[in-house]
Design an enzyme around this catalytic site. Structure first.
Site, short mmCIF file in Angstrom:
data_model
loop_
_atom_site.label_atom_id
_atom_site.label_comp_id
_atom_site.label_asym_id
_atom_site.label_seq_id
_atom_site.Cartn_x
_atom_site.Cartn_y
_atom_site.Cartn_z
CG ASP A 116 -1.98 1.01 1.21
OD1 ASP A 116 -2.87 0.90 0.36
OD2 ASP A 116 -1.91 1.95 2.03
CG ASN A 129 -4.10 11.10 -5.73
OD1 ASN A 129 -3.28 11.25 -6.63
ND2 ASN A 129 -4.74 9.96 -5.54
CG HIS A 133 -6.83 12.69 -8.71
ND1 HIS A 133 -7.03 11.51 -8.04
CD2 HIS A 133 -7.51 13.64 -8.04
CE1 HIS A 133 -7.81 11.73 -6.99
NE2 HIS A 133 -8.11 13.02 -6.96
CG ASP A 182 -3.67 8.61 -12.53
OD1 ASP A 182 -4.05 8.15 -11.42
OD2 ASP A 182 -4.45 9.03 -13.40
CD GLU A 195 -4.36 4.06 -1.94
OE1 GLU A 195 -5.22 3.98 -2.84
OE2 GLU A 195 -4.60 4.49 -0.79
#
Ligand SMILES: [Mg+2]
Length: 301
Positions: free
Chosen positions: A172, A180, A185, A189, A216
């Site tokens: 994680d 983010n 975002h 990504d 994630e």
């Protein structure tokens, strides 16, 4: 066509086998079987892309072979073309009803057989491409959860049969929401893609799998790997992500992007995946986060 495809030719008459083998040699690798039992064995072991099947054979007819192929998960999806001297419409209908994709009557015209085989192999190739695409995560370009679920089922059974340990890690990204929120975002990504590339470097053996589980979260499946080896790899991976030195300005853990990891190693038993396997790894991940993140916790099943 050189896609590494193979065709299993099943016929009790040597002359027919030889003829078909010569005919198809330029199209694919040809596997031969002279009766139904041999056909089922080779289909299971060598997973051909297509089967050319004679109907009239002693002991086991082609119809019986089709039925047996369909009862086995390993061979069910292999398309079968019947090549038979039985040329009445009722025979052809029976073959197609049983699930054959095509029916060719003997005596056959060699170039027609070759072209039909070529067409069917192309369909198989297209179907495989689509199936593989459906198992790739579009953002990170590594395996997706569906591919992981399938791999877990098959590796679970394989390790249960051989009595070998199976290891699973859940990874994680630490404080990814903050990342983010702070950087947007698109940057988020980009980081996931970068991490996936890094994880991919650790896929070293054929059965190993790295997949994006969702959001994630990533998973790593390591067959024939005990807790010691798997946890060592886990520590290596955690360190390598930190060493990427991707700035994470709003992380309370580090100045850089880090990951937490929970793992489990166990020797599987039974044919079905025990849901506790994933739950234990998830609990280890939870503990790693609770202890301050950017660390690896491993459990023994
Ligand atoms: Mg025959």
């Amino acid at each position: 066509m050189s896609l590494g495809q193979s065709v299993l030719v099943v016929d009790d008459e040597k002359q027919n086998r030889t003829l078909l083998a010569e005919l198809l040699a330029s199209e694919c690798r040809v596997i031969l079987a002279r009766n139904g039992i041999q056909a089922l064995e080779r289909a299971r072991e060598q997973a051909p892309d297509l089967i050319l099947l004679d109907v009239m054979m002693p002991e086991m007819s082609g119809y019986q072979v089709i039925q047996a192929l369909q009862q086995d998960d390993a061979t069910r999806q292999i398309p079968v073309i019947i090549i038979s001297a039985l040329d009445a419409p009722a025979d052809e209908e029976r073959g197609l009803d049983l699930g054959a994709v095509d029916y060719i009557t003997k005596p056959f015209h060699p170039s027609i057989v070759r072209k039909r085989v070529r067409n069917h192999l192309q369909s198989v190739h297209r179907r495989n491409l689509l199936e593989n695409l459906a198992k790739i995560d579009s953002l990170t370009e590594i395996a997706n959860r569906r591919r992981y679920d399938e791999a877990l089922e098959s590796e679970w059974r394989r390790c249960a049969r051989s009595g070998s340990p199976l290891s699973l890690a859940i990874i994680d990204v630490d404080h990814f929401k903050r990342y983010n929120d702070h950087l947007g975002h698109a940057e988020g990504d980009h980081v996931l893609h970068r991490i996936a590339c890094e994880l991919n470097r650790f896929v070293r053996r054929p059965g190993d799998l790295i997949a994006r589980y969702g959001g994630e979260e990533f998973v790593i499946l390591l067959p024939n790997t005990d807790a010691l080896a798997a946890a060592n790899l886990g520590h290596e991976i955690r360190a390598s992500i930190e060493a990427l030195a991707l700035p994470h300005p709003n992380s309370p853990v580090s100045r850089h992007v880090t990951v937490s990891m929970g793992g489990i190693s166990a020797v599987p038993t039974g044919g079905e995946v025990d849901p506790k396997f994933f739950q234990e790894a998830d609990a280890a991940l939870y503990a790693a986060k609770a202890e301050g993140r950017n660390r690896v916790f491993w459990r023994h099943g």
